[in-house]
Design a protein around this motif. Structure first.
Motif, PDB file in Angstrom:
ATOM      1  N   ILE A 102       0.715  -1.209  -0.090  1.00 35.55           N
ATOM      2  CA  ILE A 102       0.207   0.091   0.030  1.00 35.55           C
ATOM      3  C   ILE A 102       0.817   1.312   0.011  1.00 35.55           C
ATOM      4  O   ILE A 102       0.487   2.360  -0.537  1.00 35.55           O
ATOM      5  CB  ILE A 102      -0.919   0.047   1.395  1.00 35.55           C
ATOM      6  N   SER A 103       1.973   1.189   0.616  1.00 34.64           N
ATOM      7  CA  SER A 103       2.818   2.451   0.453  1.00 34.64           C
ATOM      8  C   SER A 103       3.369   2.778  -0.673  1.00 34.64           C
ATOM      9  O   SER A 103       3.609   4.035  -1.378  1.00 34.64           O
ATOM     10  CB  SER A 103       4.218   2.143   1.652  1.00 34.64           C
ATOM     11  N   GLN A 143      -0.932  10.478  10.315  1.00 38.99           N
ATOM     12  CA  GLN A 143      -1.397   9.098  10.984  1.00 38.99           C
ATOM     13  C   GLN A 143      -1.517   8.240  10.220  1.00 38.99           C
ATOM     14  O   GLN A 143      -1.167   6.875  10.313  1.00 38.99           O
ATOM     15  CB  GLN A 143      -2.454   9.372  12.235  1.00 38.99           C
ATOM     16  N   TRP A 144      -2.443   8.513   9.187  1.00 39.15           N
ATOM     17  CA  TRP A 144      -2.600   7.784   8.249  1.00 39.15           C
ATOM     18  C   TRP A 144      -1.371   7.015   7.298  1.00 39.15           C
ATOM     19  O   TRP A 144      -1.364   5.767   7.199  1.00 39.15           O
ATOM     20  CB  TRP A 144      -3.560   8.222   7.210  1.00 39.15           C
ATOM     21  N   MET A 145      -0.191   7.897   7.360  1.00 39.46           N
ATOM     22  CA  MET A 145       0.789   7.535   6.552  1.00 39.46           C
ATOM     23  C   MET A 145       1.586   6.442   7.515  1.00 39.46           C
ATOM     24  O   MET A 145       1.896   5.362   7.001  1.00 39.46           O
ATOM     25  CB  MET A 145       1.638   8.779   6.515  1.00 39.46           C
ATOM     26  N   LEU A 146       1.570   6.623   8.854  1.00 38.27           N
ATOM     27  CA  LEU A 146       2.329   5.666   9.619  1.00 38.27           C
ATOM     28  C   LEU A 146       1.334   4.458   9.877  1.00 38.27           C
ATOM     29  O   LEU A 146       2.061   3.241   9.890  1.00 38.27           O
ATOM     30  CB  LEU A 146       1.915   6.367  11.045  1.00 38.27           C
ATOM     31  N   GLU A 147       0.116   4.468   9.615  1.00 40.46           N
ATOM     32  CA  GLU A 147      -0.770   3.264   9.620  1.00 40.46           C
ATOM     33  C   GLU A 147      -0.414   2.152   8.200  1.00 40.46           C
ATOM     34  O   GLU A 147      -0.109   1.214   8.294  1.00 40.46           O
ATOM     35  CB  GLU A 147      -2.274   3.568   9.427  1.00 40.46           C
ATOM     36  N   ILE A 148      -0.202   3.260   7.130  1.00 39.50           N
ATOM     37  CA  ILE A 148       0.084   2.113   6.136  1.00 39.50           C
ATOM     38  C   ILE A 148       1.564   1.866   5.991  1.00 39.50           C
ATOM     39  O   ILE A 148       1.579   0.567   5.623  1.00 39.50           O
ATOM     40  CB  ILE A 148       0.264   3.610   4.801  1.00 39.50           C
ATOM     41  N   LEU A 149       2.341   2.555   6.541  1.00 38.57           N
ATOM     42  CA  LEU A 149       3.841   1.975   6.585  1.00 38.57           C
ATOM     43  C   LEU A 149       3.770   0.878   7.475  1.00 38.57           C
ATOM     44  O   LEU A 149       4.864  -0.132   7.499  1.00 38.57           O
ATOM     45  CB  LEU A 149       4.705   3.331   7.082  1.00 38.57           C
ATOM     46  N   ASP A 150       3.019   0.622   8.664  1.00 37.11           N
ATOM     47  CA  ASP A 150       2.933  -0.523   9.314  1.00 37.11           C
ATOM     48  C   ASP A 150       2.339  -1.719   8.633  1.00 37.11           C
ATOM     49  O   ASP A 150       2.145  -3.042   9.206  1.00 37.11           O
ATOM     50  CB  ASP A 150       2.284  -0.237  10.924  1.00 37.11           C
ATOM     51  N   ALA A 168      -1.515  -6.491   2.723  1.00 39.72           N
ATOM     52  CA  ALA A 168      -2.738  -5.890   3.130  1.00 39.72           C
ATOM     53  C   ALA A 168      -3.780  -5.642   1.805  1.00 39.72           C
ATOM     54  O   ALA A 168      -3.448  -5.557   0.805  1.00 39.72           O
ATOM     55  CB  ALA A 168      -2.255  -4.412   3.626  1.00 39.72           C
ATOM     56  N   ASN A 169      -5.102  -5.457   2.282  1.00 38.21           N
ATOM     57  CA  ASN A 169      -6.002  -5.493   1.246  1.00 38.21           C
ATOM     58  C   ASN A 169      -6.265  -4.168   0.402  1.00 38.21           C
ATOM     59  O   ASN A 169      -6.152  -3.154   0.964  1.00 38.21           O
ATOM     60  CB  ASN A 169      -7.362  -5.627   2.020  1.00 38.21           C
ATOM     61  N   LEU A 196      12.522  11.218   1.458  1.00 39.85           N
ATOM     62  CA  LEU A 196      12.514  12.743   1.182  1.00 39.85           C
ATOM     63  C   LEU A 196      11.197  13.058   2.072  1.00 39.85           C
ATOM     64  O   LEU A 196      11.504  14.370   2.493  1.00 39.85           O
ATOM     65  CB  LEU A 196      12.309  12.975  -0.284  1.00 39.85           C
ATOM     66  N   ALA A 197      10.371  12.368   2.133  1.00 39.06           N
ATOM     67  CA  ALA A 197       9.430  13.029   3.004  1.00 39.06           C
ATOM     68  C   ALA A 197       9.499  12.891   4.481  1.00 39.06           C
ATOM     69  O   ALA A 197       8.444  13.410   5.169  1.00 39.06           O
ATOM     70  CB  ALA A 197       7.696  12.377   2.667  1.00 39.06           C
ATOM     71  N   GLY A 198      10.593  12.310   4.918  1.00 40.25           N
ATOM     72  CA  GLY A 198      10.877  12.264   6.423  1.00 40.25           C
ATOM     73  C   GLY A 198      10.183  10.775   6.976  1.00 40.25           C
ATOM     74  O   GLY A 198      10.200  10.645   7.997  1.00 40.25           O
ATOM     75  N   TYR A 199       9.870   9.864   6.086  1.00 42.44           N
ATOM     76  CA  TYR A 199       9.440   8.587   6.621  1.00 42.44           C
ATOM     77  C   TYR A 199      10.515   7.491   6.235  1.00 42.44           C
ATOM     78  O   TYR A 199      11.208   7.442   5.381  1.00 42.44           O
ATOM     79  CB  TYR A 199       8.217   8.266   5.950  1.00 42.44           C
TER      80      TYR A 199
END
Length: 247
Positions: free
Chosen positions: A147-148, A182-189, A194-195, A244-247
């Motif tokens: 998903i990321s 927060q959504w980005m952190l969810e996606i990275l986890d 994932a569906n 580059l986005a800090g993730y």
């Protein structure tokens, strides 16, 4: 309301098959436009407007994205779906040979087909042609699953279209930065398995288009932090963009 993008996934195979059978085609040197004539047909005025919009968009995009394929097929049909959140037009990309884009235009959009074309066809062509230039599609892409990865590639196409058409769509608008983070952190986890429909289209908790909306936020953040514009960022890998986005 069902996500229009879920409907798109469900109907694309049928749309592509039927559109390629239509004998009515307009062409440039590199793009062939086919109209699917079914129970609802395009008027001559609508066809001319659609052709002019697609071919003018293609010319502009080729000046921006040198990796756009040399030959592209675009199939267009009228649908009765509610596509108001994307301006009455949606699409899907197939990167197989020849590269193919299916475009659906809603007759239920306020003002009808002509209004939808004027509102969002250019925006949609910029989005889908960006996918072709980058080699990204749901079922055929060079970046692998996850998903990321999807959020990065869809975010790039969203921002590219917004920047060069000056049009934004409700379905792609990010939430407030704190929520998007927060959504980005969810996606990275998420696991790579994932569906896809839940995270890109309609989540069981009621959220819509999480991947698209978060991707918009992510790309804007990467642009701000790196100083790169959308064309420069479109040359980067998903992992580099996340960094580059800090993730």
């Amino acid at each position: 309301m069902k996500s229009i993008r879920i409907l798109l996934v469900l109907f694309t195979a049928l749309v592509i098959s039927n559109c390629k059978k239509s004998p009515e085609t307009a062409e440039s040197n590199s793009t062939a436009i086919t109209f699917k004539e079914d129970s609802t047909s395009f008027t001559a005025e609508q066809k001319t407007l659609i052709q002019e919009t697609i071919l003018a968009s293609e010319k502009e995009i080729r000046g921006l994205l040198p990796t756009l394929p040399d030959s592209i097929e675009v199939a267009v049909e009228i649908v009765d779906w509610n596509l108001d959140v994307v301006g009455g037009v949606t699409g899907r990309t197939d990167t197989n040979s020849p590269p193919f884009v299916a475009i659906q235009i809603s007759e239920k959009y306020p003002g009808g087909v002509k209004a939808a074309v004027q509102t969002a066809l250019k925006h949609t062509i910029f989005h889908e042609f960006h996918h072709l230039s980058r080699g990204w599609a749901i079922q055929d892409n060079k970046y692998g699953p996850g998903i990321s990865t999807a959020a990065v590639n869809e975010g790039l196409a969203v921002v590219f279209s917004e920047v060069y058409t000056n049009q934004t769509m409700e379905a792609d608008s990010p939430p407030e930065p704190e929520i998007a983070h927060q959504w980005m952190l969810e996606i990275l986890d998420l696991p790579v398995t994932a569906n896809y429909q839940h995270w890109m289209f309609e989540h069981p908790d009621g959220r819509m288009s999480i991947g698209y909306r978060t991707g918009n936020y992510l790309i804007r953040k990467a642009m701000d932090k790196s100083g790169k514009d959308i064309l420069e960022l479109s040359k980067e890998t998903p992992s580099n963009i996340l960094m580059l986005a800090g993730y």
